[in-house]
Design an enzyme around this catalytic site. Structure first.
Site, PDB file in Angstrom:
ATOM      1  N   SER A 373      40.860  36.110  41.752  1.00 15.03           N
ATOM      2  CA  SER A 373      39.878  35.066  41.997  1.00 15.03           C
ATOM      3  C   SER A 373      39.193  34.583  40.732  1.00 15.03           C
ATOM      4  CB  SER A 373      38.808  35.582  42.968  1.00 15.03           C
ATOM      5  OG  SER A 373      39.383  36.007  44.177  1.00 15.03           O
ATOM      6  N   GLY A 402      38.939  30.871  39.350  1.00 10.49           N
ATOM      7  CA  GLY A 402      37.638  30.368  38.918  1.00 10.49           C
ATOM      8  C   GLY A 402      37.300  30.965  37.563  1.00 10.49           C
ATOM      9  N   ASN A 586      31.011  35.011  35.732  1.00  9.08           N
ATOM     10  CA  ASN A 586      32.114  34.121  36.094  1.00  9.08           C
ATOM     11  C   ASN A 586      31.583  32.805  36.652  1.00  9.08           C
ATOM     12  OD1 ASN A 586      31.157  35.497  38.449  1.00  9.08           O
ATOM     13  ND2 ASN A 586      32.945  34.734  39.539  1.00  9.08           N
ATOM     14  N   LEU A 587      32.414  32.104  37.358  1.00 16.54           N
ATOM     15  CA  LEU A 587      32.039  30.822  37.937  1.00 16.54           C
ATOM     16  C   LEU A 587      30.864  30.937  38.902  1.00 16.54           C
ATOM     17  CD1 LEU A 587      32.653  27.809  38.525  1.00 16.54           C
ATOM     18  CD2 LEU A 587      34.233  28.607  40.286  1.00 16.54           C
ATOM     19  N   CYS A 588      30.794  32.026  39.649  1.00 16.62           N
ATOM     20  CA  CYS A 588      29.784  32.148  40.705  1.00 16.62           C
ATOM     21  C   CYS A 588      28.787  33.275  40.442  1.00 16.62           C
ATOM     22  CB  CYS A 588      30.459  32.337  42.053  1.00 16.62           C
ATOM     23  SG  CYS A 588      31.636  31.035  42.463  1.00 16.62           S
ATOM     24  N   THR A 589      28.769  33.817  39.240  1.00 13.30           N
ATOM     25  CA  THR A 589      27.774  34.760  38.715  1.00 13.30           C
ATOM     26  C   THR A 589      27.800  36.146  39.356  1.00 13.30           C
ATOM     27  OG1 THR A 589      25.818  34.255  40.099  1.00 13.30           O
ATOM     28  CG2 THR A 589      26.245  32.794  38.229  1.00 13.30           C
ATOM     29  N   GLU A 590      28.895  36.526  40.057  1.00 18.53           N
ATOM     30  CA  GLU A 590      28.909  37.856  40.647  1.00 18.53           C
ATOM     31  C   GLU A 590      29.757  38.846  39.852  1.00 18.53           C
ATOM     32  OE1 GLU A 590      32.574  36.055  42.664  1.00 18.53           O
ATOM     33  OE2 GLU A 590      30.719  35.440  41.687  1.00 18.53           O
ATOM     34  N   THR A 773      31.775  33.346  49.248  1.00 16.11           N
ATOM     35  CA  THR A 773      32.605  33.278  50.465  1.00 16.11           C
ATOM     36  C   THR A 773      32.505  31.945  51.182  1.00 16.11           C
ATOM     37  OG1 THR A 773      31.058  34.171  52.139  1.00 16.11           O
ATOM     38  CG2 THR A 773      32.251  35.766  50.784  1.00 16.11           C
ATOM     39  N   THR A 775      34.526  29.540  51.735  1.00 15.42           N
ATOM     40  CA  THR A 775      35.639  29.150  52.589  1.00 15.42           C
ATOM     41  C   THR A 775      36.033  30.256  53.562  1.00 15.42           C
ATOM     42  OG1 THR A 775      36.478  27.848  50.738  1.00 15.42           O
ATOM     43  CG2 THR A 775      37.948  28.178  52.589  1.00 15.42           C
TER      44      THR A 775
END
Length: 971
Positions: A373, A402, A586-590, A773, A775
């Site tokens: 991912s 991502g 990353n793209l979504c900070t996790e 999450t 999608t």
């Protein structure tokens, strides 16, 4: 007064009124109109203009001045109506006359032509009564209704199979509370006409069921089942090479036969790995559970149909259980008893207890199984390194990855370039190139490439970096499509709190700061400040730390960027401190993994459906243990099966083997437990539920290490020293001299597990990360990630279209108290999906169903902090503020830092000036399989939630992941 769109123009109508506006086409090619008598004629927009003109003339008169004004207004309204109708069309779709008149009514209401709209509505009602009366009077003499014909793919006309239509609709409604086949059939029949195509015949009941979702959420399942029938016809016909169809009941006995033909078709078309054909297919097919096709809601199933199911030139041939089995078989390729493991993985996925991330669902079992991912890179400070990083972004994005880029090493504006004896233009021009690359490489045509750029707060270009997402200024120094994030050291936050100065540097003069954190960073930074004071450093700038912090928050408020993330918490609590430095998320900070010149960090994601593991009695520990154990095995398999597009990613992933097990459905779980989000009990549940996932994830990784061996870089890690994520809180506290507020309580047997970790080892360097999450939660039909609901009744947009979403739990509770009726639906629409302002709703339900903007931000941060203590990586934490202010932002983000959060994600704010209304009566969105509509009745309005950042008080349409149709790269 004649307002009928069907009526021919009477001779008495003045020419200016009767003529269609000159810019209105006489006919829209390819579109047809179904009249009330069933006749089909070409769609003629000029008649819309005529009808509108008559309506205005009847209300406003026919003076020359009025006629000129009416002409202009009618031209604009006609254009809106035609655009609305054609936007819902696909492949020559027909419109019913009632649909057209609904659109006219809506356009009048939206244009605030209320008197004309009222006259129009009254006229329609009167005409409807007249038609009903005429039908009633003619009934005794009426002949039997003529039978309709349908057109097959080859153009052949055959009698329309009304009996099958009835059977399919009744089957779709079977076993669902609160639904009936009759209203679906009634509405579907209204849209049938002689010569209707098979596709349109399949769409008619789907569209009909969708109109009913707002009043009964179970119609979302009816719509999904009807779409399933359409998919069955496509898939069975394609794999067999002849026209076939089957009902759900008939399919139960045919799934195994279909599955074998499906695999052969996929392999022949080079879409499925031939190795899947070497499994024991009979054993695999016998394990399929056709009844699980019925558990989807419409949004989830349409999403799968549009973007996940395999197809050949648009011909889909993958049914849902084949899809899940294909993914499972792809993940089991290297297992010893791969059939047994594939069935185990399939059972977990198809039960919705766990869902793999989007890249895994896209690509598992295919010829290019890029299943990971997230990818994190560090950009080197030279042209070769910079453009290699851009190329790597393109290669990684191509297969749905991502991206998070660490740009801190790139020298700043004005820094010396030795090779040319010139001055650097800084990092910003290269960020523009990276931004455009993300748009150019659109993940195989499935979704837009997505990337986030990170920069440390001491970089001399930080002030320009803050402006990257502004809509003003030099566009060559703007990145409108790239996400950005601040990578903030603790020392900066301490300077903010002390009201002290802060010094900005160019990294070529302070190269070691990039790899330092905690107290060593502080010592080196202060030494560089001393050198700057004596002139030993050439490029630097002193600012007030508090002023820079305020500017960060201002830009976050105005543009949604850069996000606030904390370097020291990410590094001090990283299990892999011995192996390198976490330079960005990353793209979504996790994701919080090490990167270097020769390692691109990779993470493999999947999420536990927490809602499926909770009953009114509490968390089902046994079930969550089973789910996590299997899920961790699946995620670990990704590392070995994965198709790596660049060698640095492969090297890193095989050396460290990180995975990111997350969760979704947290809000659903709270509602099952009857816990309001704004409560101490909810914060405690965030703690205990994450503790359970953490415990079982670490335990599963130990089990895998015993079976398969430790990950190669285990020795020297915090794991090897018996320091688990919860123990690393002490490291962070010591680095801050105790200035951290953290809860240390636990409920499970961590001491035994800690000893197992030390003696047996870990299979994975990192085990947990909570992704958005966006999608996969739609597929499963639960709330996203750890997000609170932002409305109980709304229209959700993603790449598959716009979808009516109703909180089924709320509907169930209101029904139980006798409160669910048309008035309640209307009230929910009026109050933007919030129950707090509806007097009839009891106080306990108002608290339980409070929306994200009604929950004080502090509760979200506190719950996140309790989760963070168990996580070896991070979480995508959005913060919601209905009425943000500088003070609120400052308090929220300082609290997040003080409570030890590693990262935050979007700041979401409601625009005070713009909450767009959309209707739910009718269809709602542009779809591939089901052509949908824009709103058709103003009286049925419901909110499209505007939960995006603000710029100068207005909504900025650049949000991501929760509701942006183009940004779902972390899921």
């Amino acid at each position: 007064m004649s307002l009928s769109i069907e009526a021919e123009r009477p001779a008495a109508v003045p020419p200016a009124a009767a003529a269609a506006p000159s810019n209105t086409p006489a006919h829209e090619p390819g579109y047809q109109l179904i009249r009330r008598n069933g006749a089909v004629t070409p769609f003629d927009p000029s008649k819309i203009a005529v009808a509108l003109t008559k309506a205005f003339l009847a209300v406003e008169g026919s003076s020359a001045a009025a006629s000129r004004r009416i002409h202009d207004v009618v031209a604009e309204l006609t254009e809106q109506v035609v655009a609305g109708l054609t936007r819902r069309a696909a492949n020559g779709r027909t419109f019913h006359i009632e649909d057209v008149q609904d659109q006219v009514e809506l356009a009048l209401m939206r244009g605030e032509h209320h008197k004309v709209a009222r006259a129009y509505v009254l006229y329609r009602a009167e005409r409807a009564r007249e038609r009903a009366k005429a039908v009633a009077e003619a009934k005794p003499a009426a002949a039997a209704a003529p039978s309709l014909q349908m057109k097959l793919a080859d153009g052949t006309l055959v009698p329309l199979d009304a009996a099958r239509l009835d059977k399919v609709v009744r089957e779709a409604c079977a076993g669902l509370d609160g639904v009936s086949s009759e209203p679906v059939l009634t509405e579907a029949r209204r849209n049938l006409y002689d010569g209707i195509s098979l596709d349109e015949l399949a769409l008619a009941p789907i569209l009909a069921a969708r109109t009913l979702i707002e009043s009964e959420p179970n119609y979302a399942k009816v719509s999904a089942r009807l779409l399933l029938d359409k998919l069955r016809r496509e898939a069975l016909s394609f794999v067999s090479g002849r026209a076939e169809q089957a009902t759900q009941g008939e399919m139960a006995g045919r799934y195994g036969e279909y599955f074998e033909a499906y695999l052969k078709t996929g392999i022949a078309n080079e879409l499925i790995d031939p190795e899947l054909g070497r499994f024991d297919i009979a054993r695999i097919a016998a394990a399929l559970k056709p009844e699980r096709d019925l558990q989807f809601d419409y949004l989830g199933f349409q999403t799968l149909y549009d973007r996940y199911f395999l197809h050949v030139r648009g011909n889909r041939f993958e049914l849902p259980q084949a899809f899940f089995m294909r993914v499972a078989m792809g993940l089991a390729l290297r297992e010893i008893d791969r059939e047994a493991r594939a069935i185990e993985f399939y059972d977990l996925l198809s039960s919705f207890d766990f869902m793999a991330s989007t890249p895994t669902l896209f690509n598992s079992g295919t010829l290019r199984p890029q299943l990971s991912s997230c990818f994190l890179t560090t950009v080197a400070d030279d042209l070769d390194g910079i453009f290699k990083a851009v190329k790597d972004n393109a290669l990684l994005a191509k297969y749905s990855g991502g991206l998070g880029n660490d740009w801190t090493p790139v020298r700043g504006l004005g820094a010396h370039i030795k090779g040319t004896n010139g001055e650097s233009q800084g990092v910003v021009p290269f960020l523009k190139v990276a931004n455009d690359t993300a748009i150019a490489v659109n993940q195989g045509g499935k979704r837009k490439g997505a990337v986030c750029a990170y920069l440390e707060t001491w970089h001399v270009d930080i002030e320009e970096f803050l402006d990257l997402r502004k809509n003003t200024g030099d566009d060559r120094r703007r990145t409108h499509d790239m996400n950005t994030a601040n990578w903030i050291p603790d020392l900066f936050m301490q300077r903010v709190e002390a009201g002290a100065d802060w010094t900005l540097f160019s990294p070529d003069e302070v190269p070691d700061l990039h790899d330092l954190y905690g107290k060593p960073f502080k010592a080196a930074y202060e030494a560089y400040e001393a050198k700057a004071a004596t002139g030993e450093i050439k490029v630097f700038k002193r600012v007030k730390a508090l002023d820079l912090w305020r500017r960060m928050l201002t830009m976050l408020f105005e543009t949604g960027h850069p996000w606030i993330t904390f370097k020291d918490a990410c590094n001090l609590r990283s299990p892999q401190q011995h192996a390198g430095v976490v330079h960005s998320s990353n793209l979504c900070t996790e994701i919080t993994l090490n990167t270097s010149a020769d390692e691109v960090a990779v993470c493999n994601l999947g999420s536990v459906n927490l809602a499926a593991h909770v009953t009114s009695e509490g968390l089902d520990q046994a079930r969550i243990a089973r789910t996590v154990k299997t899920a961790m095995r699946m995620l670990d398999n990704v590392v070995d099966i994965n198709f790596y597009t660049i060698p640095e990613a492969r090297r890193s992933n095989l050396r460290h083997r990180p995975v990111g097990l997350g969760l979704m459905g947290f809000q659903d779980a709270l509602q099952t437990l009857r816990l309001p989000a704004a409560s101490e009990e909810a914060v405690a549940f965030a703690d205990t539920s994450m503790e359970a996932i953490s415990f079982h994830a670490i335990s599963a990784s130990v089990d895998l290490a015993a079976e398969r061996g430790r990950y190669p870089s285990f020795d020297g890690s915090l794991w090897s020293k018996g320091i688990l994520p919860v123990d690393s809180l002490d490291i962070l506290s010591d680095a801050r001299d105790g200035d951290v507020e953290l809860d240390r309580s636990s409920t499970l047997d961590w001491e035994t597990l800690r000893e197992r970790v030390k003696t047996t080892g870990m299979r994975n360097s990192n085990t947990m990360a909570i992704a958005p999450t966006a999608t996969i939660s739609n597929i499963v039909g639960v709330s996203q990630s750890i997000e609170p609901s932002y409305s109980q009744l709304y229209v959700k947009a993603n790449m598959s279209g716009d979808f009516t979403v109703v909180n089924a739990g709320l509907v169930h509770d209101l029904k139980a108290r006798g409160l669910w009726d048309e008035v309640m639906v209307s009230d929910l629409k009026y109050y933007d999906g919030k129950v707090s302002q509806i007097d009839r709703v009891p106080a306990d339900l108002k608290a339980l169903y409070a929306t994200s903007f009604e929950i004080p931000t502090e509760w979200l941060i506190r719950a996140a902090a309790r989760r963070q203590k168990w996580l070896d990586q991070g979480q995508s934490l959005n913060l919601y503020m209905a009425q943000p202010s500088g003070r609120k932002l400052d308090e929220a983000y300082r609290l997040a830092w003080r409570l030890g959060l590693k990262t935050t994600y979007y700041l979401r704010a409601l625009s005070a000036t713009h909450v767009e209304k959309s209707t739910l009566k009718g269809t709602d969105g542009k779809l591939n399989a089901v052509s949908a509509s824009v709103p058709v009745a103003a009286k049925a309005a419901a909110p499209i939630i505007v939960d995006i950042p603000l710029e100068n008080g207005m909504a900025v349409p650049n949000a991501c992941s929760i509701d942006d149709p183009t940004c779902e790269a972390c899921q």
